[in-house]
Design an enzyme around this catalytic site. Sequence first.
Site, PDB file in Angstrom:
ATOM      1  N   LYS A  22     -68.966 -57.081  60.170  1.00 46.30           N
ATOM      2  CA  LYS A  22     -67.824 -57.724  59.477  1.00 46.30           C
ATOM      3  C   LYS A  22     -66.787 -56.686  59.082  1.00 46.30           C
ATOM      4  CE  LYS A  22     -68.203 -58.439  54.981  1.00 46.30           C
ATOM      5  NZ  LYS A  22     -67.228 -57.823  54.085  1.00 46.30           N
ATOM      6  N   ASN A  23     -67.248 -55.547  58.531  1.00 52.84           N
ATOM      7  CA  ASN A  23     -66.310 -54.551  57.991  1.00 52.84           C
ATOM      8  C   ASN A  23     -65.642 -53.705  59.061  1.00 52.84           C
ATOM      9  OD1 ASN A  23     -66.762 -55.588  55.529  1.00 52.84           O
ATOM     10  ND2 ASN A  23     -68.124 -53.964  54.821  1.00 52.84           N
ATOM     11  N   ARG A  93     -60.283 -59.882  49.705  1.00 48.95           N
ATOM     12  CA  ARG A  93     -59.460 -58.701  49.413  1.00 48.95           C
ATOM     13  C   ARG A  93     -59.026 -57.991  50.677  1.00 48.95           C
ATOM     14  NH1 ARG A  93     -59.984 -56.759  44.758  1.00 48.95           N
ATOM     15  NH2 ARG A  93     -59.354 -54.755  45.507  1.00 48.95           N
ATOM     16  N   CYS A 117     -62.721 -58.059  41.152  1.00 44.65           N
ATOM     17  CA  CYS A 117     -63.748 -58.949  41.708  1.00 44.65           C
ATOM     18  C   CYS A 117     -65.058 -58.686  40.997  1.00 44.65           C
ATOM     19  CB  CYS A 117     -63.835 -58.801  43.224  1.00 44.65           C
ATOM     20  SG  CYS A 117     -64.980 -57.567  43.795  1.00 44.65           S
ATOM     21  N   ARG A 122     -61.342 -52.628  41.454  1.00 44.74           N
ATOM     22  CA  ARG A 122     -60.957 -52.384  42.863  1.00 44.74           C
ATOM     23  C   ARG A 122     -59.442 -52.336  43.063  1.00 44.74           C
ATOM     24  NH1 ARG A 122     -64.705 -55.863  46.792  1.00 44.74           N
ATOM     25  NH2 ARG A 122     -64.123 -54.212  48.249  1.00 44.74           N
ATOM     26  N   ASP A 306     -73.385 -50.964  49.756  1.00 48.79           N
ATOM     27  CA  ASP A 306     -73.642 -52.326  50.228  1.00 48.79           C
ATOM     28  C   ASP A 306     -75.117 -52.591  50.505  1.00 48.79           C
ATOM     29  OD1 ASP A 306     -70.528 -52.636  52.143  1.00 48.79           O
ATOM     30  OD2 ASP A 306     -70.953 -52.680  50.007  1.00 48.79           O
ATOM     31  N   ILE A 328     -70.122 -45.902  43.393  1.00 48.06           N
ATOM     32  CA  ILE A 328     -68.902 -46.422  44.034  1.00 48.06           C
ATOM     33  C   ILE A 328     -68.211 -47.493  43.187  1.00 48.06           C
ATOM     34  CG2 ILE A 328     -67.941 -47.439  46.149  1.00 48.06           C
ATOM     35  CD1 ILE A 328     -69.231 -44.739  46.676  1.00 48.06           C
ATOM     36  N   ARG A 398     -70.139 -65.281  53.690  1.00 48.73           N
ATOM     37  CA  ARG A 398     -68.970 -64.434  53.941  1.00 48.73           C
ATOM     38  C   ARG A 398     -69.288 -63.304  54.900  1.00 48.73           C
ATOM     39  NH1 ARG A 398     -65.635 -62.397  48.998  1.00 48.73           N
ATOM     40  NH2 ARG A 398     -64.626 -61.519  50.857  1.00 48.73           N
TER      41      ARG A 398
HETATM   42  C1  EPZ Z   1     -65.031 -51.412  51.664  1.00 46.72           C
HETATM   43  O1  EPZ Z   1     -64.318 -51.917  50.525  1.00 46.72           O
HETATM   44  C2  EPZ Z   1     -65.970 -52.516  52.114  1.00 46.72           C
HETATM   45  N1  EPZ Z   1     -65.194 -53.689  52.471  1.00 46.72           N
HETATM   46  C3  EPZ Z   1     -66.939 -52.862  50.979  1.00 46.72           C
HETATM   47  O2  EPZ Z   1     -67.886 -53.810  51.466  1.00 46.72           O
HETATM   48  C4  EPZ Z   1     -67.713 -51.604  50.588  1.00 46.72           C
HETATM   49  O3  EPZ Z   1     -68.508 -51.888  49.473  1.00 46.72           O
HETATM   50  C5  EPZ Z   1     -66.724 -50.478  50.226  1.00 46.72           C
HETATM   51  O4  EPZ Z   1     -65.802 -50.247  51.300  1.00 46.72           O
HETATM   52  C6  EPZ Z   1     -67.442 -49.165  49.953  1.00 46.72           C
HETATM   53  O5  EPZ Z   1     -68.224 -48.787  51.008  1.00 46.72           O
HETATM   54  C7  EPZ Z   1     -64.597 -53.735  53.697  1.00 46.72           C
HETATM   55  O6  EPZ Z   1     -64.674 -52.830  54.509  1.00 46.72           O
HETATM   56  C8  EPZ Z   1     -63.832 -54.979  54.025  1.00 46.72           C
HETATM   57  P1  EPZ Z   1     -63.153 -48.575  48.782  1.00 46.72           P
HETATM   58  P2  EPZ Z   1     -63.027 -51.142  49.965  1.00 46.72           P
HETATM   59  O7  EPZ Z   1     -61.665 -48.619  48.840  1.00 46.72           O
HETATM   60  O8  EPZ Z   1     -62.334 -50.456  51.065  1.00 46.72           O
HETATM   61  C9  EPZ Z   1     -61.834 -47.200  44.389  1.00 46.72           C
HETATM   62  C10 EPZ Z   1     -69.175 -55.790  51.502  1.00 46.72           C
HETATM   63  O9  EPZ Z   1     -70.157 -56.083  50.788  1.00 46.72           O
HETATM   64  N2  EPZ Z   1     -60.440 -47.329  44.882  1.00 46.72           N
HETATM   65  O10 EPZ Z   1     -63.835 -47.632  49.681  1.00 46.72           O
HETATM   66  O11 EPZ Z   1     -62.273 -52.115  49.135  1.00 46.72           O
HETATM   67  C11 EPZ Z   1     -62.554 -48.540  44.335  1.00 46.72           C
HETATM   68  O12 EPZ Z   1     -62.274 -49.248  43.169  1.00 46.72           O
HETATM   69  C12 EPZ Z   1     -67.946 -55.108  50.845  1.00 46.72           C
HETATM   70  O13 EPZ Z   1     -69.130 -55.977  52.724  1.00 46.72           O
HETATM   71  C13 EPZ Z   1     -59.397 -46.993  44.028  1.00 46.72           C
HETATM   72  O14 EPZ Z   1     -59.593 -46.587  42.875  1.00 46.72           O
HETATM   73  O15 EPZ Z   1     -63.715 -50.057  49.010  1.00 46.72           O
HETATM   74  C14 EPZ Z   1     -64.004 -48.115  44.463  1.00 46.72           C
HETATM   75  O16 EPZ Z   1     -64.485 -47.734  43.212  1.00 46.72           O
HETATM   76  C15 EPZ Z   1     -68.003 -55.108  49.358  1.00 46.72           C
HETATM   77  N3  EPZ Z   1     -58.127 -47.132  44.509  1.00 46.72           N
HETATM   78  C16 EPZ Z   1     -63.917 -46.902  45.395  1.00 46.72           C
HETATM   79  O17 EPZ Z   1     -62.576 -46.414  45.316  1.00 46.72           O
HETATM   80  C17 EPZ Z   1     -57.856 -47.569  45.788  1.00 46.72           C
HETATM   81  O18 EPZ Z   1     -56.697 -47.671  46.170  1.00 46.72           O
HETATM   82  C18 EPZ Z   1     -64.268 -47.184  46.857  1.00 46.72           C
HETATM   83  O19 EPZ Z   1     -63.581 -48.334  47.263  1.00 46.72           O
HETATM   84  C19 EPZ Z   1     -58.941 -47.889  46.620  1.00 46.72           C
HETATM   85  C20 EPZ Z   1     -60.233 -47.758  46.164  1.00 46.72           C
END
Ligand code: EPZ
Length: 418
Positions: A22-23, A93, A117, A122, A306, A328, A398
Amino acid sequence: MDKFRIIGGRPLEGRVQVSGAKNSALPCMAAALLTAETITLHNAPYVRDIITMRRLLEDLGSTVLVPELRTLKISAHKIELFEAPYDLVKTMRASVLALGPLLARFGQARVSMPGGCAIGQRPIDLHLHGFEKLGARVSLEGGDVVARAERLRGAEVYFDKVTVTGTENLMMAAALAEGMTTLFNAAREPEIVDLADLLNKMGGRIEGAGKSTITIEGVRELGGAEHTIIADRIETGTFIAAAAITGGHLDIVNCSPQHLAAVIDKFRETGVRIDQPNAFSLRVHKADHIGSADVTTLPHPGFPTDMQAQYMALMTMAEGTSIITETIFENRFMHASELLRMGARIRTSGRQAVIDGTGHLMGAKLLASDLRASASLVLAGLAAKGETVIDRVYHIDRGYEKIEEKLRAVGAKIERFR
Ligand code: EPZ
């Protein structure tokens, strides 16, 4: 609303096939917005988030055909709208992945600012900071992010934190920018590499995907391409946990073991016997004993967040005490309070959870809160004594393709009811 009813205590036995990731499919679908030509994606999982992304692309003016199950033919030659509306972004998102491609190709994009969320606030500040480095003007208007640029210019972007979709959004934007872009402290997930492979097939010039420094030489135009989405490493890990927690024996096929090395290592550390018959399959043997082992979630190649919830479910059945540290997301222990209802012994404090394994769980009525939490409740239900009923399984739909059918095919007593 759909629910699952599970009668636990049956060891899983047999062969289960993993779907596409999916990702990876989500950013690859968004990448179709970068070109007027057709993108064909194979092995796209049949899950709800893919249907939502399809709807977003069609709302923008793309055509999305499904010539056969799990194959998508996307053509964004007539884009009339440059906006991802609130209704869609609030359900998924990952809709923010439209921002980079729209801005890069059309010089304008409007995306509803995603709210928080279940697992954390996030924010997307790192995405927006990156676009500004590439010369975009970014503002917030009525809850929407509005980004504009004549043509993006290559630049050096330093991510304060590793962000998966942030790296993907900037990679797609930079692919059509003028000049060279370098992303520092970029995410290294296999899904990033898969997206870069697609972009390079479209005529992009991306190097270093999978490493923490990625360079992108922008081109004037990108073309069509055909691409097969990688296997879902989180679904693979979930099935390893399903075999282990039920004391079962599973052959997991169509997967990519090299993408979840940290997960396989950790399960082996707890005593789960896992063989790798070939590059595309894993064999999980019946585990007589599950020991406890601490784990800390990290960006790839570390242990993925995840898989944290599924791992916690296993640790409730283990011998001994384990500590899970979630680095994370700030609020990713929602499943713990549901597992407590099954008789598990878990104490959470901030980003740490201490699990005293009891070796048994009792069936109960449970409420799913997010995608991976619902997977952990299904695992706990498979191991528990008696009947478990899980409400709000729309969360699991999802990201898991027909999980109850796949589990039933290997001996689980699970049914979906409305
Ligand atoms: C991706 O989310 C995945 N989703 C998530 O999978 C996964 O948990 C996550 O990466 C971490 O591996 C998809 O790929 C669609 P991040 P993403 O930006 O990109 C902070 C699932 O279960 N951050 O890597 O949204 C954030 O808050 C989902 O399939 C900022 O502060 O995650 C988090 O603490 C859930 N500012 C950390 O960084 C930003 O601009 C990592 O988030 C962006 C992120």
